[in-house]
Write an enzyme that holds these catalytic residues in place. Structure first.
Site, mmCIF file in Angstrom:
data_model
loop_
_atom_site.group_PDB
_atom_site.id
_atom_site.type_symbol
_atom_site.label_atom_id
_atom_site.label_comp_id
_atom_site.label_asym_id
_atom_site.label_seq_id
_atom_site.Cartn_x
_atom_site.Cartn_y
_atom_site.Cartn_z
ATOM 1 N N SER A 297 -5.148 -9.588 -5.767
ATOM 2 C CA SER A 297 -4.717 -8.815 -6.907
ATOM 3 C C SER A 297 -5.778 -8.042 -6.951
ATOM 4 O O SER A 297 -5.632 -6.656 -7.619
ATOM 5 C CB SER A 297 -4.376 -9.710 -7.986
ATOM 6 O OG SER A 297 -3.549 -10.699 -7.510
ATOM 7 N N TYR B 44 -8.423 4.535 -3.500
ATOM 8 C CA TYR B 44 -7.115 5.617 -3.934
ATOM 9 C C TYR B 44 -5.982 5.529 -3.090
ATOM 10 O O TYR B 44 -4.951 5.481 -3.383
ATOM 11 C CB TYR B 44 -7.629 6.887 -4.014
ATOM 12 C CG TYR B 44 -8.830 6.850 -5.282
ATOM 13 C CD1 TYR B 44 -8.757 6.850 -6.618
ATOM 14 C CD2 TYR B 44 -10.326 7.091 -4.868
ATOM 15 C CE1 TYR B 44 -9.770 6.353 -7.564
ATOM 16 C CE2 TYR B 44 -11.087 6.806 -5.737
ATOM 17 C CZ TYR B 44 -10.986 6.926 -7.383
ATOM 18 O OH TYR B 44 -11.698 6.699 -7.849
ATOM 19 N N GLU C 52 5.185 0.920 -1.202
ATOM 20 C CA GLU C 52 5.212 -0.409 -1.046
ATOM 21 C C GLU C 52 6.115 -1.028 -1.971
ATOM 22 O O GLU C 52 7.069 -2.054 -1.599
ATOM 23 C CB GLU C 52 3.891 -0.979 -0.694
ATOM 24 C CG GLU C 52 3.802 -2.398 -0.612
ATOM 25 C CD GLU C 52 2.089 -3.159 -0.236
ATOM 26 O OE1 GLU C 52 1.542 -2.174 0.364
ATOM 27 O OE2 GLU C 52 2.153 -4.220 -0.430
ATOM 28 N N ARG C 53 5.963 -1.071 -3.136
ATOM 29 C CA ARG C 53 6.590 -1.752 -4.119
ATOM 30 C C ARG C 53 8.126 -1.479 -4.201
ATOM 31 O O ARG C 53 8.967 -2.118 -4.784
ATOM 32 C CB ARG C 53 5.692 -1.735 -5.473
ATOM 33 C CG ARG C 53 4.311 -2.501 -5.546
ATOM 34 C CD ARG C 53 3.480 -1.967 -6.621
ATOM 35 N NE ARG C 53 2.200 -2.938 -6.404
ATOM 36 C CZ ARG C 53 0.901 -2.824 -6.984
ATOM 37 N NH1 ARG C 53 0.762 -1.677 -7.687
ATOM 38 N NH2 ARG C 53 0.106 -3.337 -6.583
ATOM 39 N N GLN D 298 22.024 -23.464 -6.342
ATOM 40 C CA GLN D 298 22.604 -24.476 -7.010
ATOM 41 C C GLN D 298 24.134 -24.624 -6.710
ATOM 42 O O GLN D 298 24.769 -25.678 -6.544
ATOM 43 C CB GLN D 298 22.361 -24.262 -8.575
ATOM 44 C CG GLN D 298 22.879 -24.981 -9.522
ATOM 45 C CD GLN D 298 22.260 -26.478 -9.688
ATOM 46 O OE1 GLN D 298 21.239 -26.757 -9.041
ATOM 47 N NE2 GLN D 298 22.949 -27.377 -10.354
ATOM 48 N N GLY E 26 2.208 -8.117 -2.486
ATOM 49 C CA GLY E 26 2.244 -6.658 -3.010
ATOM 50 C C GLY E 26 2.241 -6.330 -4.524
ATOM 51 O O GLY E 26 2.411 -5.207 -4.829
HETATM 52 C C1 LIG Z 1 3.411 -13.563 3.227
HETATM 53 C C2 LIG Z 1 2.366 -12.809 2.686
HETATM 54 C C3 LIG Z 1 2.198 -11.638 3.287
HETATM 55 C C4 LIG Z 1 1.112 -10.754 2.960
HETATM 56 N N1 LIG Z 1 0.992 -9.630 3.705
HETATM 57 C C5 LIG Z 1 -0.219 -8.577 3.496
HETATM 58 C C6 LIG Z 1 -0.783 -7.760 4.242
HETATM 59 O O1 LIG Z 1 -0.096 -7.513 5.097
HETATM 60 N N2 LIG Z 1 -1.785 -6.991 3.900
HETATM 61 C C7 LIG Z 1 -2.661 -7.516 2.776
HETATM 62 O O2 LIG Z 1 -3.599 -6.773 2.652
HETATM 63 N N3 LIG Z 1 -2.251 -8.462 2.135
HETATM 64 C C8 LIG Z 1 -0.898 -9.003 2.402
HETATM 65 N N4 LIG Z 1 -0.660 -10.394 1.475
HETATM 66 C C9 LIG Z 1 -1.535 -10.509 0.481
HETATM 67 C C10 LIG Z 1 -0.790 -10.500 -1.026
HETATM 68 O O3 LIG Z 1 -0.583 -8.836 -1.195
HETATM 69 C C11 LIG Z 1 -1.505 -11.053 -1.991
HETATM 70 O O4 LIG Z 1 -1.254 -12.523 -1.936
HETATM 71 C C12 LIG Z 1 -1.140 -10.497 -3.396
HETATM 72 O O5 LIG Z 1 -1.888 -9.432 -3.815
HETATM 73 C C13 LIG Z 1 -1.780 -11.828 -4.459
HETATM 74 O O6 LIG Z 1 -3.281 -12.044 -4.303
HETATM 75 P P1 LIG Z 1 -3.775 -13.490 -3.949
HETATM 76 O O7 LIG Z 1 -2.919 -14.247 -3.187
HETATM 77 O O8 LIG Z 1 -5.223 -13.295 -3.725
HETATM 78 O O9 LIG Z 1 -3.664 -13.995 -5.718
HETATM 79 P P2 LIG Z 1 -4.624 -13.846 -6.825
HETATM 80 O O10 LIG Z 1 -5.179 -12.509 -6.835
HETATM 81 O O11 LIG Z 1 -5.933 -15.076 -6.769
HETATM 82 O O12 LIG Z 1 -3.843 -14.343 -8.040
HETATM 83 C C14 LIG Z 1 -3.352 -15.646 -8.126
HETATM 84 C C15 LIG Z 1 -2.093 -15.392 -9.020
HETATM 85 O O13 LIG Z 1 -2.787 -15.459 -10.314
HETATM 86 C C16 LIG Z 1 -2.031 -14.419 -11.217
HETATM 87 N N5 LIG Z 1 -2.636 -13.191 -11.531
HETATM 88 C C17 LIG Z 1 -3.459 -12.316 -10.776
HETATM 89 N N6 LIG Z 1 -4.008 -11.558 -11.434
HETATM 90 C C18 LIG Z 1 -3.656 -11.709 -12.745
HETATM 91 C C19 LIG Z 1 -3.630 -10.707 -13.941
HETATM 92 N N7 LIG Z 1 -4.604 -9.651 -14.010
HETATM 93 N N8 LIG Z 1 -3.024 -11.293 -15.170
HETATM 94 C C20 LIG Z 1 -2.466 -12.494 -14.995
HETATM 95 N N9 LIG Z 1 -2.164 -13.031 -14.126
HETATM 96 C C21 LIG Z 1 -2.742 -12.711 -12.697
HETATM 97 C C22 LIG Z 1 -0.522 -13.983 -10.492
HETATM 98 O O14 LIG Z 1 0.471 -15.278 -10.807
HETATM 99 C C23 LIG Z 1 -1.081 -14.272 -8.974
HETATM 100 O O15 LIG Z 1 0.101 -14.801 -8.200
HETATM 101 C C24 LIG Z 1 0.557 -11.055 1.832
HETATM 102 C C25 LIG Z 1 0.786 -12.279 1.123
HETATM 103 C C26 LIG Z 1 1.408 -13.232 1.524
HETATM 104 C C27 LIG Z 1 1.750 -14.341 0.756
#
Ligand SMILES: Cc1cc2nc3c(=O)[nH]c(=O)nc-3n(C[C@H](O)[C@H](O)[C@H](O)COP(=O)(O)OP(=O)(O)OC[C@H]3O[C@@H](n4cnc5c(N)ncnc54)[C@H](O)[C@@H]3O)c2cc1C
Length: 395
Positions: free
Chosen positions: A149, A251, A260-261, A354, A381
């Site tokens: 994130s 940026y 993307e979103r 369900q 994303g």
């Molecule tokens: C199947 C899959 C495909 C993907 N494909 C790509 C890809 O092609 N390229 C790429 O670069 N990435 C990719 N990703 C990565 C994806 O974008 C990240 O998993 C996502 O951005 C979340 O980051 P993280 O997993 O490190 O979770 P973290 O950043 O560690 O966050 C964990 C959880 O904490 C909570 N959280 C995080 N920040 C906050 C906040 N500010 N406030 C409150 N709660 C918060 C949320 O619930 C989050 O799910 C993919 C992920 C998956 C699972």
């Protein structure tokens, strides 16, 4: 023949529900829906089992124009707009195989956009025709084991060394990472600088010495989409592989997140519509207590409310996409799309599973796969919580 006519009349009805779509969007919707019915649905269970979408299928999607919807004609594209991208994502989402949908959509709308938006004319001339045809499949590598994130936290570095950059670091969860050909990789070019000004994007080709796909990841859902961990160890790439100026990567990533979103939201609403349709068939035919389940008000009303929410979600997606066509900043709406549609598709899958009863829990049922596939929509994303912070800042 009748089947195709049915598909067409359905698609016209769907398009008429929104004032945003023109004839060209309607034709695209018909074409994608036909491809989904004839070339994805009958075969995709095999791709789920093997863990990737075969390259000949991706080439076929390229030849049908699905990979060049927004790109210029000189690269083989059809120069359509954000709403057309939404049509592609929604219809691929309706396939019930979101692993297939995300394979295509990462290529079209999350990875190759970095080449198109920031690439030099020489880079675009070299890569865009092959991206559009599906000969070259792209991936975008931003996320790392310690930075998801929080994009500013990435640790992969790119050190300038004469006419080369040397990349070191690890990327994780990279879609199309195992079988892709061309990777748009985010790396820090200035370790001491402000995080937002120290990230740069680079093009790395599969097979470059020092770049390895360290493992294919085994996932809860999206099983026909390949996902990788990547490793860069003294990976030397020519300086001309830099995408845009040094320090502009953060940026570029933020800008591309908007597209993307929107695309992920559209895909989610396609999935949700398909799940409701599947469940309507189920509850109208399945009998319990002497009558079809549909006769139970509790079931009818839950499905009716979900249908209303999905309609609202779709219209929000369309509106956000339309704002983009008008060059209006839609960060607020797009963040709403990602948060709302990601949560909603999970609510829909939970309830639809369900109403399938025990069969909904069985691997052989479509809704079981769809429920697994939907789970990531609140995470990938942009997690819901992160999106809601973006909305809150703009209230
Ligand atoms: C199947 C899959 C495909 C993907 N494909 C790509 C890809 O092609 N390229 C790429 O670069 N990435 C990719 N990703 C990565 C994806 O974008 C990240 O998993 C996502 O951005 C979340 O980051 P993280 O997993 O490190 O979770 P973290 O950043 O560690 O966050 C964990 C959880 O904490 C909570 N959280 C995080 N920040 C906050 C906040 N500010 N406030 C409150 N709660 C918060 C949320 O619930 C989050 O799910 C993919 C992920 C998956 C699972």
């Amino acid at each position: 023949m009748n089947k195709i006519a049915d598909v067409k009349s359905e698609s016209i009805a769907a398009a008429r529900r929104s004032p945003y779509f023109a004839e060209e969007h309607e034709l695209l919707r018909t074409q994608v829906r036909r491809f989904v019915e004839t070339e994805i649905k009958p075969k995709a269970q095999t791709w789920e089992e093997q863990g990737y979408v075969p390259r000949d299928v991706l080439r076929r999607m390229g030849s049908l124009g699905f990979f060049g919807i927004r790109y210029p004609a000189r690269y083989g594209g059809s120069e359509m707009d954000t709403l057309a991208t939404v049509v592609l994502a929604e219809e691929l989402g309706r396939s019930t195989f979101s692993g297939v949908a995300i394979t295509a959509l990462v290529h079209t709308d999350m990875a190759s956009v970095h080449v198109f938006n920031a690439g030099s004319e020489a880079q675009k001339d070299k890569w865009m025709p092959r991206i559009v045809s599906g000969e070259v499949i792209t991936a975008v590598a931003v996320t790392e084991p310690d930075a998801g994130s929080d994009v500013k936290g990435i640790r992969t570095v790119a050190r300038c060394d004469g006419d080369f950059y040397v990349l070191d670091g690890t990327k994780i969860f990279i879609t199309n990472g195992v079988y892709g050909d061309l990777y748009c990789v985010a790396a820090k070019t200035d370790r001491a600088g402000a995080p937002s000004k120290s990230i740069t994007m680079f093009l790395v080709e599969k097979g470059t010495p020092g770049f390895t796909v360290s493992r294919a990841l085994d996932k809860h859902g999206w099983r026909s989409s390949d996902t990788a961990e990547l490793h860069f160890d003294g990976c030397r790439i020519p300086a001309e592989n830099r995408l845009g100026e040094e320090g502009r990567g953060f940026y570029a990533i933020m800008k591309n997140f908007q597209n993307e979103r929107t695309v992920i939201g559209a895909m989610a609403m396609g999935e949700a519509q398909a799940a409701i349709e599947l469940t309507l068939d189920q509850v109208r035919t399945r009998k319990a207590f002497g009558a079809p389940l549909w006769q139970k008000e509790a079931i009818r009303q839950r499905l009716a409310m979900l249908a209303a929410k999905v309609e609202a979600g779709r219209q929000l997606v369309y509106h956000a996409a339309w704002l983009d066509t008008q060059r209006v900043d839609a960060t607020r709406e797009v963040s709403m799309v990602k948060a709302y549609c990601g949560e909603l598709v999970n609510e829909v899958m939970y309830t639809c599973l369900q109403f399938h009863g025990g069969m909904g829990f069985m691997r052989e049922s479509t809704i079981e796969r769809m429920a697994r596939d939907a789970r990531v929509q609140t995470i990938g994303g942009g997690a819901t919580e992160v999106m809601l912070e973006e909305v809150a800042k703009r209230l």
